[in-house]
Design a protein around this motif. Sequence first.
Motif, PDB file in Angstrom:
ATOM      1  N   LEU A 119      16.212 -20.399  -1.303  1.00 52.38           N
ATOM      2  CA  LEU A 119      15.203 -19.533  -0.706  1.00 52.38           C
ATOM      3  C   LEU A 119      14.112 -19.300  -1.751  1.00 52.38           C
ATOM      4  O   LEU A 119      14.389 -18.818  -2.849  1.00 52.38           O
ATOM      5  N   LEU A 120      12.877 -19.682  -1.400  1.00 55.02           N
ATOM      6  CA  LEU A 120      11.776 -19.531  -2.336  1.00 55.02           C
ATOM      7  C   LEU A 120      10.959 -18.296  -1.976  1.00 55.02           C
ATOM      8  O   LEU A 120      10.448 -18.180  -0.863  1.00 55.02           O
ATOM      9  N   LEU A 121      10.868 -17.365  -2.908  1.00 60.39           N
ATOM     10  CA  LEU A 121      10.068 -16.154  -2.716  1.00 60.39           C
ATOM     11  C   LEU A 121       8.675 -16.402  -3.270  1.00 60.39           C
ATOM     12  O   LEU A 121       8.507 -16.630  -4.468  1.00 60.39           O
ATOM     13  N   ASP A 122       7.690 -16.363  -2.380  1.00 65.84           N
ATOM     14  CA  ASP A 122       6.317 -16.661  -2.763  1.00 65.84           C
ATOM     15  C   ASP A 122       5.457 -15.406  -2.629  1.00 65.84           C
ATOM     16  O   ASP A 122       5.865 -14.412  -2.033  1.00 65.84           O
ATOM     17  N   GLY A 123       4.238 -15.492  -3.151  1.00 71.06           N
ATOM     18  CA  GLY A 123       3.300 -14.390  -3.044  1.00 71.06           C
ATOM     19  C   GLY A 123       2.653 -14.352  -1.667  1.00 71.06           C
ATOM     20  O   GLY A 123       3.010 -15.117  -0.766  1.00 71.06           O
ATOM     21  N   PRO A 124       1.679 -13.480  -1.469  1.00 66.17           N
ATOM     22  CA  PRO A 124       1.010 -13.331  -0.169  1.00 66.17           C
ATOM     23  C   PRO A 124       0.322 -14.620   0.263  1.00 66.17           C
ATOM     24  O   PRO A 124      -0.126 -15.412  -0.569  1.00 66.17           O
ATOM     25  N   LYS A 125       0.236 -14.802   1.583  1.00 68.82           N
ATOM     26  CA  LYS A 125      -0.452 -15.972   2.118  1.00 68.82           C
ATOM     27  C   LYS A 125      -1.951 -15.846   1.870  1.00 68.82           C
ATOM     28  O   LYS A 125      -2.528 -14.775   1.970  1.00 68.82           O
ATOM     29  N   GLY A 126      -2.574 -16.981   1.552  1.00 70.66           N
ATOM     30  CA  GLY A 126      -4.015 -17.013   1.367  1.00 70.66           C
ATOM     31  C   GLY A 126      -4.592 -18.091   2.262  1.00 70.66           C
ATOM     32  O   GLY A 126      -4.192 -18.232   3.414  1.00 70.66           O
ATOM     33  N   LYS A 127      -5.513 -18.876   1.714  1.00 70.52           N
ATOM     34  CA  LYS A 127      -6.115 -19.960   2.486  1.00 70.52           C
ATOM     35  C   LYS A 127      -5.053 -20.964   2.916  1.00 70.52           C
ATOM     36  O   LYS A 127      -5.083 -21.503   4.010  1.00 70.52           O
ATOM     37  N   TYR A 128      -4.105 -21.215   2.014  1.00 72.93           N
ATOM     38  CA  TYR A 128      -3.022 -22.148   2.304  1.00 72.93           C
ATOM     39  C   TYR A 128      -1.691 -21.410   2.289  1.00 72.93           C
ATOM     40  O   TYR A 128      -1.578 -20.327   1.726  1.00 72.93           O
ATOM     41  N   ARG A 129      -0.676 -22.011   2.916  1.00 73.82           N
ATOM     42  CA  ARG A 129       0.674 -21.449   2.857  1.00 73.82           C
ATOM     43  C   ARG A 129       1.255 -21.786   1.496  1.00 73.82           C
ATOM     44  O   ARG A 129       1.732 -22.881   1.258  1.00 73.82           O
ATOM     45  N   GLY A 130       1.242 -20.838   0.584  1.00 73.94           N
ATOM     46  CA  GLY A 130       1.757 -21.118  -0.756  1.00 73.94           C
ATOM     47  C   GLY A 130       0.689 -21.725  -1.636  1.00 73.94           C
ATOM     48  O   GLY A 130      -0.366 -22.148  -1.183  1.00 73.94           O
ATOM     49  N   GLY A 131       0.975 -21.726  -2.933  1.00 74.23           N
ATOM     50  CA  GLY A 131       0.040 -22.316  -3.879  1.00 74.23           C
ATOM     51  C   GLY A 131      -1.236 -21.517  -4.061  1.00 74.23           C
ATOM     52  O   GLY A 131      -2.252 -22.040  -4.493  1.00 74.23           O
ATOM     53  N   ASN A 132      -1.187 -20.213  -3.716  1.00 76.04           N
ATOM     54  CA  ASN A 132      -2.385 -19.388  -3.820  1.00 76.04           C
ATOM     55  C   ASN A 132      -2.479 -18.637  -5.143  1.00 76.04           C
ATOM     56  O   ASN A 132      -3.487 -18.002  -5.424  1.00 76.04           O
ATOM     57  N   GLY A 133      -1.417 -18.699  -5.923  1.00 78.31           N
ATOM     58  CA  GLY A 133      -1.448 -18.068  -7.234  1.00 78.31           C
ATOM     59  C   GLY A 133      -1.444 -16.557  -7.203  1.00 78.31           C
ATOM     60  O   GLY A 133      -1.889 -15.917  -8.147  1.00 78.31           O
ATOM     61  N   SER A 134      -0.946 -15.975  -6.107  1.00 76.17           N
ATOM     62  CA  SER A 134      -0.921 -14.514  -5.986  1.00 76.17           C
ATOM     63  C   SER A 134       0.496 -13.997  -6.200  1.00 76.17           C
ATOM     64  O   SER A 134       1.437 -14.450  -5.553  1.00 76.17           O
ATOM     65  N   ALA A 135       0.629 -13.027  -7.080  1.00 74.30           N
ATOM     66  CA  ALA A 135       1.938 -12.435  -7.350  1.00 74.30           C
ATOM     67  C   ALA A 135       2.218 -11.298  -6.373  1.00 74.30           C
ATOM     68  O   ALA A 135       1.335 -10.834  -5.659  1.00 74.30           O
ATOM     69  N   PHE A 136       3.462 -10.855  -6.326  1.00 72.12           N
ATOM     70  CA  PHE A 136       3.828  -9.668  -5.562  1.00 72.12           C
ATOM     71  C   PHE A 136       4.606  -8.758  -6.496  1.00 72.12           C
ATOM     72  O   PHE A 136       4.900  -9.127  -7.635  1.00 72.12           O
ATOM     73  N   ASN A 137       4.904  -7.559  -6.041  1.00 78.76           N
ATOM     74  CA  ASN A 137       5.607  -6.598  -6.891  1.00 78.76           C
ATOM     75  C   ASN A 137       7.091  -6.937  -6.920  1.00 78.76           C
ATOM     76  O   ASN A 137       7.827  -6.630  -5.983  1.00 78.76           O
ATOM     77  N   TRP A 138       7.527  -7.543  -8.006  1.00 82.15           N
ATOM     78  CA  TRP A 138       8.931  -7.977  -8.104  1.00 82.15           C
ATOM     79  C   TRP A 138       9.895  -6.791  -8.049  1.00 82.15           C
ATOM     80  O   TRP A 138      11.030  -6.930  -7.608  1.00 82.15           O
ATOM     81  N   GLN A 139       9.428  -5.629  -8.488  1.00 83.52           N
ATOM     82  CA  GLN A 139      10.280  -4.433  -8.492  1.00 83.52           C
ATOM     83  C   GLN A 139      10.677  -3.997  -7.083  1.00 83.52           C
ATOM     84  O   GLN A 139      11.674  -3.296  -6.898  1.00 83.52           O
ATOM     85  N   GLU A 140       9.888  -4.399  -6.083  1.00 85.39           N
ATOM     86  CA  GLU A 140      10.160  -3.987  -4.705  1.00 85.39           C
ATOM     87  C   GLU A 140      11.291  -4.781  -4.057  1.00 85.39           C
ATOM     88  O   GLU A 140      11.818  -4.377  -3.021  1.00 85.39           O
ATOM     89  N   VAL A 141      11.641  -5.916  -4.634  1.00 87.32           N
ATOM     90  CA  VAL A 141      12.647  -6.790  -4.017  1.00 87.32           C
ATOM     91  C   VAL A 141      14.042  -6.190  -4.149  1.00 87.32           C
ATOM     92  O   VAL A 141      14.475  -5.810  -5.245  1.00 87.32           O
ATOM     93  N   ASN A 142      14.747  -6.119  -3.024  1.00 89.28           N
ATOM     94  CA  ASN A 142      16.140  -5.669  -3.026  1.00 89.28           C
ATOM     95  C   ASN A 142      17.007  -6.857  -3.437  1.00 89.28           C
ATOM     96  O   ASN A 142      17.289  -7.743  -2.635  1.00 89.28           O
TER      97      ASN A 142
END
Length: 202
Positions: A119-142
């Motif tokens: 299971l790959l956890l990626d950042g938010p969607k941008g122009k493309y599905r993945g490969g957008n270079g956007s991080a998310f808050n890792w602390q929020e992940v259960n």
Amino acid sequence: MKVKICGITDIETGKKAVEYGADAVGFVFAESKRKVPAELAKEIISHLPKDVWKVGVFVNETKEAIERIAEVAGLTHLQLHGDESAAFAVSLSLPVIKAISFQDNKTLEVFHQFPCDYLLLDGPKGKYRGGNGSAFNWQEVNIDLLNQKHVILAGGLDPENVATAINIIKPYMVDVSSGVETEGRKDFRKIKQFIEKAKGII
């Protein structure tokens, strides 16, 4: 820690990534500035060791196209970045990496039962599905929702933050593309630094 360098588009970069210690390389077969034809992926793969993962990235592609590209190129894993169903994933002939954009733990819970090898956890969607270079808050992940899965962490990783991300999520593998680029091209120095940081070498 295992490392995947994604968005490989030429032989030299593929060879350098492996030389520096990459365990997996990724080839994009969906709409992206890093998209490559299957024949080019095959040429690059022919220069890489057998034990390195050769991952194909697809978005809502047909099974027939995925299987054909996988055979032509010599892929070892299939990364699904679209709205592919569980039944679709099960029907494929190679190990599946299911990518999801992390939004919240409720979304993550849905994919907890998804039939995939990774299971790959990626950042938010941008122009493309993945490969957008956007991080998310890792602390929020259960983290408890990930216990039964081999997790690959992606999205906004770079040589500066990868060690922190690993300490929080404790993934099976980290995945980077734009985070090791300079002006849209893979930067060998950044690739080397990323791999060393991820593997705790420096």
